[in-house]
Write a protein that holds these residues in place. Structure first.
Motif, mmCIF file in Angstrom:
data_model
loop_
_atom_site.group_PDB
_atom_site.id
_atom_site.type_symbol
_atom_site.label_atom_id
_atom_site.label_comp_id
_atom_site.label_asym_id
_atom_site.label_seq_id
_atom_site.Cartn_x
_atom_site.Cartn_y
_atom_site.Cartn_z
ATOM 1 N N LYS A 182 0.810 -1.222 0.157
ATOM 2 C CA LYS A 182 0.126 -0.091 0.093
ATOM 3 C C LYS A 182 1.069 1.065 -0.019
ATOM 4 C CE LYS A 182 -4.367 -1.783 1.681
ATOM 5 N NZ LYS A 182 -5.005 -1.776 0.358
ATOM 6 N N LEU A 183 1.985 1.248 0.652
ATOM 7 C CA LEU A 183 3.034 2.527 0.713
ATOM 8 C C LEU A 183 3.499 2.582 -0.546
ATOM 9 C CD1 LEU A 183 4.326 2.031 4.183
ATOM 10 C CD2 LEU A 183 2.958 3.805 3.249
ATOM 11 N N GLN A 184 3.671 1.700 -1.489
ATOM 12 C CA GLN A 184 4.376 1.820 -2.726
ATOM 13 C C GLN A 184 3.276 1.934 -3.946
ATOM 14 O OE1 GLN A 184 7.542 1.875 -2.843
ATOM 15 N NE2 GLN A 184 7.603 1.393 -0.737
ATOM 16 N N GLN A 185 2.027 2.016 -3.562
ATOM 17 C CA GLN A 185 0.964 1.867 -4.615
ATOM 18 C C GLN A 185 0.745 3.327 -5.318
ATOM 19 O OE1 GLN A 185 -2.867 0.726 -3.140
ATOM 20 N NE2 GLN A 185 -2.882 -0.812 -4.566
ATOM 21 N N ASP A 186 0.781 3.333 -6.352
ATOM 22 C CA ASP A 186 0.490 4.595 -7.216
ATOM 23 C C ASP A 186 -0.848 4.574 -7.452
ATOM 24 O OD1 ASP A 186 3.041 5.557 -6.919
ATOM 25 O OD2 ASP A 186 3.486 5.199 -8.908
ATOM 26 N N SER A 187 -1.555 5.847 -7.559
ATOM 27 C CA SER A 187 -2.883 5.857 -7.956
ATOM 28 C C SER A 187 -2.871 6.736 -9.030
ATOM 29 C CB SER A 187 -3.898 6.297 -7.036
ATOM 30 O OG SER A 187 -3.561 7.585 -6.422
ATOM 31 N N LEU A 188 -4.149 6.974 -9.806
ATOM 32 C CA LEU A 188 -4.267 7.921 -10.928
ATOM 33 C C LEU A 188 -4.023 9.506 -10.519
ATOM 34 C CD1 LEU A 188 -7.094 6.353 -13.028
ATOM 35 C CD2 LEU A 188 -4.629 6.305 -13.341
ATOM 36 N N ASP A 189 -4.704 9.633 -9.403
ATOM 37 C CA ASP A 189 -4.457 11.350 -8.901
ATOM 38 C C ASP A 189 -3.509 11.575 -8.012
ATOM 39 O OD1 ASP A 189 -5.783 9.691 -6.975
ATOM 40 O OD2 ASP A 189 -7.309 10.826 -6.524
ATOM 41 N N GLN A 190 -2.625 10.480 -7.411
ATOM 42 C CA GLN A 190 -1.691 10.741 -6.414
ATOM 43 C C GLN A 190 -0.502 9.776 -6.385
ATOM 44 O OE1 GLN A 190 -2.912 12.188 -2.680
ATOM 45 N NE2 GLN A 190 -0.974 11.881 -1.534
ATOM 46 N N PRO A 191 0.538 10.241 -6.480
ATOM 47 C CA PRO A 191 1.711 9.336 -6.574
ATOM 48 C C PRO A 191 1.813 8.835 -5.152
ATOM 49 C CG PRO A 191 2.551 11.397 -6.895
ATOM 50 C CD PRO A 191 1.194 11.550 -6.953
ATOM 51 N N PHE B 168 11.834 6.044 2.564
ATOM 52 C CA PHE B 168 10.922 7.017 3.334
ATOM 53 C C PHE B 168 11.561 8.100 4.132
ATOM 54 C CE2 PHE B 168 7.969 3.314 2.672
ATOM 55 C CZ PHE B 168 7.392 3.772 1.818
ATOM 56 N N ASN B 169 11.451 9.431 3.811
ATOM 57 C CA ASN B 169 12.119 10.408 4.424
ATOM 58 C C ASN B 169 11.632 11.721 4.073
ATOM 59 O OD1 ASN B 169 14.293 11.682 6.058
ATOM 60 N ND2 ASN B 169 15.724 12.060 4.130
ATOM 61 N N PRO B 170 11.162 12.639 4.829
ATOM 62 C CA PRO B 170 11.410 12.425 6.629
ATOM 63 C C PRO B 170 10.418 11.192 7.276
ATOM 64 C CG PRO B 170 10.210 14.167 6.137
ATOM 65 C CD PRO B 170 10.589 13.901 4.892
ATOM 66 N N ILE B 171 10.494 10.809 8.418
ATOM 67 C CA ILE B 171 9.741 10.196 9.230
ATOM 68 C C ILE B 171 9.433 10.992 10.336
ATOM 69 C CG2 ILE B 171 9.590 7.954 10.517
ATOM 70 C CD1 ILE B 171 9.837 7.415 7.479
#
Length: 130
Positions: free
Chosen positions: A31-40, A69-72
């Motif tokens: 889910k954290l890697q998933q791109d969508s059409l309206d938002q990377p 992932f940065n910043p955390i």
């Protein structure tokens, strides 16, 4: 072992007794890697559930295993006080200057630490396309 990051504000450590649940971990990673059409890629993750179910440890494991992932920035939004304290910790950990004379309203968004973090993140977004 936790990797050192320059932009990191997390008040917890991964415990040695953490029992990894591979399927849940993989679902979170996907889910954290998933791109969508309206938002990377998502810009935030929230773990919800009853106390004692290793939500914190799962989140820490995701952080530890993924250095892109940065910043955390860890914000405990359980209530207004923990949210306020989290923003103050993040600003302090990242050495962000806070204008204590601005934003003395009743809303969280008006508090100096919250305003400072919002400006910092907005500026960072303008400089970093990822």
């Amino acid at each position: 072992m936790q990797r050192q990051r320059s932009l990191y504000s997390v008040p917890f450590k991964l415990v040695g007794s953490f029992t990894e649940r591979a399927a849940l971990f993989q679902e979170t990673e996907d889910k954290l890697q998933q791109d969508s059409l309206d938002q990377p890629r998502p810009f935030a993750a929230a773990f919800c559930g009853p106390g004692g179910t290793d939500k914190t440890q799962l989140a820490l494991k995701c952080i530890e295993d993924n250095d892109k992932f940065n910043p955390i920035l860890w914000v405990d939004a359980e209530d207004q006080e923990t949210t306020r304290t989290s923003f103050k910790r993040c600003a302090t950990d990242l050495n962000i200057r806070v204008d204590r004379t601005s934003g003395q309203g009743l809303h969280l968004r008006d508090l100096p630490n919250v305003q400072a973090m919002r400006l910092w993140l907005q500026h960072r977004k303008e400089l970093d396309e990822e």
